[in-house]
Design an enzyme around this catalytic site. Structure first.
Site, PDB file in Angstrom:
ATOM      1  N   ASP A  66      18.200  19.317  35.786  1.00  0.00           N
ATOM      2  CA  ASP A  66      19.650  19.512  35.614  1.00  0.00           C
ATOM      3  C   ASP A  66      20.306  18.266  35.017  1.00  0.00           C
ATOM      4  O   ASP A  66      21.154  18.348  34.128  1.00  0.00           O
ATOM      5  CB  ASP A  66      20.313  19.805  36.968  1.00  0.00           C
ATOM      6  CG  ASP A  66      20.016  21.227  37.406  1.00  0.00           C
ATOM      7  OD1 ASP A  66      19.381  21.955  36.617  1.00  0.00           O
ATOM      8  OD2 ASP A  66      20.414  21.580  38.538  1.00  0.00           O
ATOM      9  N   GLU A  94      11.848  50.728  22.537  1.00  0.00           N
ATOM     10  CA  GLU A  94      12.357  49.486  23.151  1.00  0.00           C
ATOM     11  C   GLU A  94      12.473  49.697  24.651  1.00  0.00           C
ATOM     12  O   GLU A  94      12.347  50.819  25.135  1.00  0.00           O
ATOM     13  CB  GLU A  94      13.745  49.162  22.577  1.00  0.00           C
ATOM     14  CG  GLU A  94      13.708  48.832  21.101  1.00  0.00           C
ATOM     15  CD  GLU A  94      15.093  48.903  20.476  1.00  0.00           C
ATOM     16  OE1 GLU A  94      16.022  48.268  21.001  1.00  0.00           O
ATOM     17  OE2 GLU A  94      15.243  49.598  19.461  1.00  0.00           O
ATOM     18  N   LYS A 132      14.646  49.975  28.020  1.00  0.00           N
ATOM     19  CA  LYS A 132      16.040  50.329  28.320  1.00  0.00           C
ATOM     20  C   LYS A 132      16.526  49.364  29.406  1.00  0.00           C
ATOM     21  O   LYS A 132      16.228  49.525  30.592  1.00  0.00           O
ATOM     22  CB  LYS A 132      16.152  51.775  28.780  1.00  0.00           C
ATOM     23  CG  LYS A 132      17.598  52.190  28.921  1.00  0.00           C
ATOM     24  CD  LYS A 132      17.781  53.667  28.924  1.00  0.00           C
ATOM     25  CE  LYS A 132      19.252  54.034  28.890  1.00  0.00           C
ATOM     26  NZ  LYS A 132      20.156  53.151  29.598  1.00  0.00           N
ATOM     27  N   TYR A 149      20.155  45.218  20.471  1.00  0.00           N
ATOM     28  CA  TYR A 149      19.293  46.354  20.148  1.00  0.00           C
ATOM     29  C   TYR A 149      19.663  47.100  18.868  1.00  0.00           C
ATOM     30  O   TYR A 149      18.950  48.018  18.482  1.00  0.00           O
ATOM     31  CB  TYR A 149      19.153  47.334  21.311  1.00  0.00           C
ATOM     32  CG  TYR A 149      20.420  48.027  21.781  1.00  0.00           C
ATOM     33  CD1 TYR A 149      21.120  48.913  20.977  1.00  0.00           C
ATOM     34  CD2 TYR A 149      20.873  47.805  23.071  1.00  0.00           C
ATOM     35  CE1 TYR A 149      22.254  49.547  21.428  1.00  0.00           C
ATOM     36  CE2 TYR A 149      22.015  48.439  23.544  1.00  0.00           C
ATOM     37  CZ  TYR A 149      22.708  49.308  22.714  1.00  0.00           C
ATOM     38  OH  TYR A 149      23.824  49.933  23.160  1.00  0.00           O
ATOM     39  N   LYS A 198      13.646  58.004  30.723  1.00  0.00           N
ATOM     40  CA  LYS A 198      14.040  57.300  31.944  1.00  0.00           C
ATOM     41  C   LYS A 198      12.899  57.250  32.951  1.00  0.00           C
ATOM     42  O   LYS A 198      12.121  58.183  33.074  1.00  0.00           O
ATOM     43  CB  LYS A 198      15.245  58.010  32.603  1.00  0.00           C
ATOM     44  CG  LYS A 198      16.516  57.973  31.780  1.00  0.00           C
ATOM     45  CD  LYS A 198      17.190  56.629  31.775  1.00  0.00           C
ATOM     46  CE  LYS A 198      18.126  56.400  32.919  1.00  0.00           C
ATOM     47  NZ  LYS A 198      19.352  57.131  32.916  1.00  0.00           N
ATOM     48  N   CYS A 244       9.426  52.828  76.765  1.00  0.00           N
ATOM     49  CA  CYS A 244       8.579  53.210  75.631  1.00  0.00           C
ATOM     50  C   CYS A 244       8.619  54.728  75.426  1.00  0.00           C
ATOM     51  O   CYS A 244       8.416  55.491  76.371  1.00  0.00           O
ATOM     52  CB  CYS A 244       7.156  52.746  75.915  1.00  0.00           C
ATOM     53  SG  CYS A 244       5.953  53.383  74.748  1.00  0.00           S
ATOM     54  N   CYS A 263       4.894  55.999  76.555  1.00  0.00           N
ATOM     55  CA  CYS A 263       4.331  55.895  77.916  1.00  0.00           C
ATOM     56  C   CYS A 263       5.379  55.595  78.976  1.00  0.00           C
ATOM     57  O   CYS A 263       5.039  55.478  80.149  1.00  0.00           O
ATOM     58  CB  CYS A 263       3.236  54.836  77.947  1.00  0.00           C
ATOM     59  SG  CYS A 263       3.879  53.150  77.936  1.00  0.00           S
ATOM     60  N   CYS A 273       6.512  47.479  73.716  1.00  0.00           N
ATOM     61  CA  CYS A 273       6.204  48.231  74.933  1.00  0.00           C
ATOM     62  C   CYS A 273       5.351  47.324  75.803  1.00  0.00           C
ATOM     63  O   CYS A 273       4.458  46.629  75.313  1.00  0.00           O
ATOM     64  CB  CYS A 273       5.423  49.483  74.548  1.00  0.00           C
ATOM     65  SG  CYS A 273       4.551  50.212  75.927  1.00  0.00           S
ATOM     66  N   CYS A 288      -0.536  52.480  77.614  1.00  0.00           N
ATOM     67  CA  CYS A 288       0.203  53.246  76.596  1.00  0.00           C
ATOM     68  C   CYS A 288      -0.762  53.924  75.610  1.00  0.00           C
ATOM     69  O   CYS A 288      -1.525  53.235  74.925  1.00  0.00           O
ATOM     70  CB  CYS A 288       1.136  52.300  75.854  1.00  0.00           C
ATOM     71  SG  CYS A 288       2.079  53.133  74.579  1.00  0.00           S
TER      72      CYS A 288
HETATM   73  O1  I6G Z   1      22.653  52.477  25.497  1.00  0.00           O
HETATM   74  C1  I6G Z   1      21.627  52.076  24.781  1.00  0.00           C
HETATM   75  C2  I6G Z   1      20.691  51.246  25.324  1.00  0.00           C
HETATM   76  C3  I6G Z   1      19.621  50.822  24.574  1.00  0.00           C
HETATM   77  C4  I6G Z   1      21.506  52.509  23.445  1.00  0.00           C
HETATM   78  C5  I6G Z   1      20.405  52.073  22.675  1.00  0.00           C
HETATM   79  C6  I6G Z   1      19.464  51.222  23.270  1.00  0.00           C
HETATM   80  O2  I6G Z   1      18.450  50.829  22.535  1.00  0.00           O
HETATM   81  C7  I6G Z   1      17.480  49.989  23.114  1.00  0.00           C
HETATM   82  N1  I6G Z   1      20.275  52.485  21.411  1.00  0.00           N
HETATM   83  C8  I6G Z   1      21.177  53.281  20.899  1.00  0.00           C
HETATM   84  C9  I6G Z   1      21.008  53.746  19.497  1.00  0.00           C
HETATM   85  C10 I6G Z   1      22.286  53.729  21.628  1.00  0.00           C
HETATM   86  N2  I6G Z   1      22.440  53.330  22.895  1.00  0.00           N
HETATM   87  C11 I6G Z   1      23.295  54.640  21.065  1.00  0.00           C
END
Ligand code: I6G
Length: 691
Positions: free
Chosen positions: A52, A134, A136, A246, A333, A427, A430, A445, A451
Site C-alpha cells: 500500500d 463470453e 455472463k 462486452y 444461464k 435428545c 433417546c 446429547c 442413545c
Molecule cells: O446484458 C448483457 C450481458 C452480457 C448483454 C451482453 C453481454 O455480453 C457478454 N451482450 C449483449 C449483446 C446484450 N446484453 C444486449
C-alpha cells in the site's frame, strides 16, 4: 517490494538537470503505467503487486508532478479517479441506441432451438454460423462514451431507453480507461459492459462493514449497484469496482467484422474483457458452457451463465432484433444458485457422536440444478444469528458441490403467529438431557452409551485397541451384530456368549471364529480404570484426560460423583470438558450401561495415586484468569497441578492465589476484594523456574 519509480519525483528536483517537458511527460507516463498495472492487479485480479505504501508513493509522485506542471497533466491520469464533489441527484440520459436485454436458454435443447431459429432466418450459404461465447458477468450493464479518446460519459442501462448519468462514479473505477490513445481519432466511441465487484473485494468490504457495525451487502451484485448509486463519488471511489467491456455500439473501426475481433480490439486499446471462446456448433457451445460451470468458483467475479452470440457482425445486423432482444444472442444461464422457498419446520438430528443439529425442512425447490428439501442450519447459534423460525420464507443458496445453505430470512414476510425456536432440553432420539456447553456452538446429547443414534459409534470406539482392546471383534462383525440387533449398548457385548447360535447363523461364522470372539471379549474384562474411562467415549475425554481422571479420582465411583469444580481440579480438564463429564454421569441410561458392564465382570486393579505431599504447592488452591502470553491456560493449570496445587474455576476466601493474565475480568476484581494474592505472568514464570 522496491520500485525504481518510487524515486522519480525526487530525481526531478535535482538542480543540475535541465528538464524538458518531454522528460516530465515521460516521468508522468511511467508513473501512470505503474499505477494502472497495480490497479489492474489489485482491482481486477485481486493480486496486488505493490505494498500500500509503495502504491501511495507512486500516486504522490504523480500528484506532485501534476501540481508543478498542470499543463502537462495526462488525459488518462488516475489521480482523478478518487471522486468529485457529491451530486444532488443523477441526471437522466436517453441512450443513442437502446440498451436491450438478452433472451435466456437453460439447457441444451433450448440452446439447440435458439441456433435452429437462427438457421431458419439465414440463407443456405449462411447456415450454421460461427458463434462467439463470453461469460455472463453478474454486474450492472453500463454504456460508456469516449470523444476523440477521452472518457466523457457513463450511463446505466435504466429501462433500456433512458438511464442515469453515473459519469462521476464511473470515473473512480480503477480499470476504466479515462483516455484511449488508440481511439484518439474516433469522434464518438460507445462501448458497453458490466460494472461488478470482484468476490474478494466484496468480502473485504463486508468484513470491514461488520467490524464497524455498518451495513453489509447480500451479494457482490448488490454491492456494485449500491456503490454506483452513491451520490457522493468519494464513496464510490472507496469501493472495489471493476468494468468489463462486452460490446462496441458506436465507432467500431470498419475493418473489424466479428464480435471476437471487436473484443480483441477493445482489449488492445485498454479495456478489460473477460474470456472469449469461438465455437462452430451447439455441441461445442455446450462443452464450453459445462467447462465454465466447472471452473466458475475459481473466477475472481461471479457469473450467472455464458452469453452466446453470432460471431459475424454482418450476420448480427441481418438477424436484427425481436422486440427488446437481439435475435443473434442469448444468455445460457446456469441453474439458479439462490432461490426462495418456505421453511416448513425445524427438526433436530442427533449425529453419530451426539451432536444435535437443526435441520430445516423446506418446500422442495430446485437450486443449482438439484432439488433441495432439507437444509442444515448448523447449530442453535446459527438459528439465532439468522433469526429463523418454522414457517419463514428463506433464500437457499447452493453453489457447486457445496451443501445448500440458508443465506437469508425474509423477516418482512413472517406470519404473526410464528414462534422463536427453542433448543430441545432432551435428545429427540433417546430422551437423555441435552447440554450446550458455554462457548461451544453444538448442543450434545448426554446419552452417549445408550442413545441409538450414537450406539454404533460408541460400540466401535469401545472395542478399539486403545480402549477395551477386544481383539477379534472387528468393526465389520460388530456393525453386523448391531444391525441384527444382537448388540445395542456396549454392555450387550458381554452377553454375546449367549448368542453363539445366532452368530453362526447370521454371519456364517465357524465354531472356531465364534469361540475366538467370545474369548477376546472375556479377556477384555480385565482392564485398567483409565482404559475403561476412555472406552466410555465421553466427549472431550481422550486417552490422556482419561489417565488424568483415573489418577485424580482413583476409582470410578468418586469420578461419577464428582461435581464440576472437583472435575476442574484434574489436569487437562477445562470448563467445557468438566461439564460434559458431569452430564455424562448424570444421564440415568449411561449409569445403567456402566452398571451392566461392571456386573458382567469388567474390572480393573486399584489405581496407585501419586501423592502431592511434599510438592511445593501442596495444599494450595489456585485460580487462573485472563490470557497468558507464554502458554495456554490449560498448560498453566497442568504446571500448577504438577507442583501439587489444586486449580479451581472460582475465587473464594479459600483461594491461595489468582494467576492473572491479560484482560482479567471479574475474577480479578473479586480476588482484590477478598484480599487473595494476585500473581502476574512474570512472577508465575519465575516461580516455575525456581521450582
Ligand atoms: O446484458 C448483457 C450481458 C452480457 C448483454 C451482453 C453481454 O455480453 C457478454 N451482450 C449483449 C449483446 C446484450 N446484453 C444486449
Amino acid at each position: 517490494m522496491t520500485d525504481p519509480l518510487l524515486s522519480t519525483a525526487a530525481a526531478q528536483e535535482s538542480p543540475q538537470q535541465s528538464i524538458t517537458p518531454d522528460d516530465i511527460v515521460a516521468q508522468m507516463r511511467t508513473l501512470i503505467d505503474a499505477i494502472k498495472t497495480h490497479n489492474y492487479a489489485y482491482y481486477v485480479l485481486d493480486n496486488p503487486i505493490l505494498e500500500d505504501s509503495e502504491y501511495d508513493q507512486l500516486r504522490r509522485s504523480l500528484l506532485e508532478l501534476e501540481e508543478e506542471y498542470p499543463d502537462l497533466v495526462q488525459p488518462d491520469s488516475p489521480i482523478n479517479q478518487v471522486g468529485d464533489t457529491p451530486l444532488a441527484a443523477f441526471t437522466q440520459v436517453t441512450h443513442d441506441i437502446p440498451m436491450l436485454s438478452l433472451g435466456n436458454v437453460f439447457d441444451y435443447d433450448e440452446l439447440h432451438a435458439f441456433m435452429r431459429r437462427i438457421n431458419d432466418r439465414l440463407s443456405d450459404a449462411q447456415q450454421n454460423p460461427e458463434y462467439e461465447i463470453e461469460l455472463k458477468l453478474d454486474g450492472l450493464a453500463v454504456s460508456l462514451k469516449y470523444a476523440y479518446g477521452r472518457f466523457i460519459q457513463a450511463v446505466t442501462r435504466g429501462d433500456g431507453q433512458t438511464g442515469e448519468d453515473i459519469t462521476q462514479n464511473a470515473k473512480t473505477i480503477r480499470n476504466l480507461p479515462l483516455w484511449l490513445a488508440d481511439a484518439a481519432d474516433i469522434e464518438l466511441l460507445e462501448v458497453r459492459g458490466e460494472v461488478l465487484m470482484p468476490k474478494a473485494g466484496f468480502e473485504r468490504l463486508n468484513r470491514l462493514a461488520e467490524e464497524n457495525d455498518g451495513k453489509t451487502f447480500a451479494n457482490p451484485r448488490n454491492a456494485a449497484a449500491g456503490s454506483l448509486r452513491q451520490l457522493d463519488p468519494a464513496i464510490a471511489a472507496s469501493r472495489p469496482l471493476a468494468f468489463y467491456c462486452y460490446s462496441v455500439n458506436q465507432g467500431l473501426p470498419e475493418n473489424i467484422s466479428t464480435q471476437s475481433a471487436a473484443l480483441a480490439w477493445l482489449k488492445d486499446i485498454g479495456f478489460t474483457v473477460s474470456a472469449v471462446e469461438v465455437v462452430q456448433n451447439p455441441r461445442e457451445a455446450q462443452a464450453y458452457y459445462e467447462s465454465v460451470i466447472e471452473t466458475r468458483d475459481d473466477l475472481p467475479f461471479e457469473i450467472d451463465g455464458t452469453v452466446i452470440k453470432v460471431n459475424s457482425l454482418a450476420l448480427q445486423q441481418q438477424l436484427g432484433f425481436l422486440s427488446r432482444e437481439p435475435r443473434w444472442a442469448t444468455a445460457y444461464k446456469f441453474p439458479a444458485q439462490t432461490v426462495m422457498t418456505r421453511l416448513h419446520a425445524i427438526e433436530w438430528q442427533v449425529g453419530r457422536t451426539g451432536q444435535i443439529t437443526p435441520v430445516g425442512k423446506l418446500e422442495p425447490v430446485k437450486v443449482g440444478g438439484v432439488t433441495v428439501s432439507n437444509v442444515t442450519l448448523h447449530n442453535f447459534g446459527e438459528i439465532q444469528r439468522l433469526d429463523v423460525r418454522a414457517g419463514d420464507m428463506v433464500s437457499v443458496h447452493r453453489a457447486g458441490d457445496v451443501i445448500p445453505k440458508v443465506t437469508r430470512v425474509w423477516h418482512d414476510q413472517r406470519s404473526e403467529d410464528s414462534v422463536p425456536v427453542k433448543l430441545p432440553s432432551t435428545c429427540p432420539v433417546c430422551d437423555s438431557p441435552v447440554v450446550l456447553p458455554e462457548d461451544e456452538a453444538l448442543a450434545r446429547c448426554t446419552g452417549g452409551l445408550f442413545c441409538p443414534a450414537q450406539q454404533q459409534e460408541a460400540l466401535i470406539h469401545f472395542v478399539s485397541r486403545r480402549a477395551m482392546d477386544i481383539d477379534g471383534l472387528g468393526e465389520r462383525w460388530l456393525i453386523s451384530f448391531f444391525e441384527h440387533g444382537l448388540v445395542k449398548t456396549v454392555a450387550d457385548i458381554y452377553n454375546l456368549h449367549n448368542h453363539r447360535d445366532d452368530l453362526i447363523t447370521y454371519e456364517k461364522l465357524g465354531e472356531k471364529s465364534v469361540q475366538n470372539i467370545i474369548s477376546a471379549i472375556e479377556a477384555s474384562k480385565k482392564t485398567t480404570l483409565s482404559r475403561f474411562i476412555y472406552a466410555l467415549g465421553i466427549r472431550g475425554v481422550g486417552e490422556g484426560t482419561a489417565q488424568n481422571l483415573a489418577q485424580q479420582f482413583g476409582d470410578l465411583d468418586s469420578l461419577m460423583a464428582a461435581d464440576i469444580d472437583t472435575l476442574l481440579q484434574t489436569p487437562d480438564v477445562g470448563a467445557i470438558t468438566a461439564e460434559l463429564i458431569h452430564e455424562f454421569f448424570r444421564a440415568p441410561h449411561n449409569i445403567e450401561v456402566i452398571t451392566a458392564l461392571t456386573e458382567a465382570g469388567v474390572h480393573w486393579d486399584k489405581v496407585e495415586q501419586v501423592a502431592s505431599e511434599g510438592l511445593p504447592l501442596d495444599g494450595q488452591t489456585w485460580v487462573i484468569t485472563g490470557a497468558l502470553d507464554s502458554m495456554a491456560r490449560d498448560e498453566a493449570k497442568a504446571k500448577l497441578q504438577a507442583l501439587g496445587a489444586k486449580v479451581s474455576g472460582s475465587i473464594s476466601a479459600k483461594t491461595t492465589a489468582l494467576l492473572a493474565g491479560d484482560k482479567a475480568g471479574s475474577k480479578l476484581t473479586k480476588a482484590e476484594k477478598l484480599g487473595v494474592k494476585i500473581v502476574g505472568e512474570e512472577e508465575f514464570l519465575a516461580m516455575l523456574e525456581d521450582s
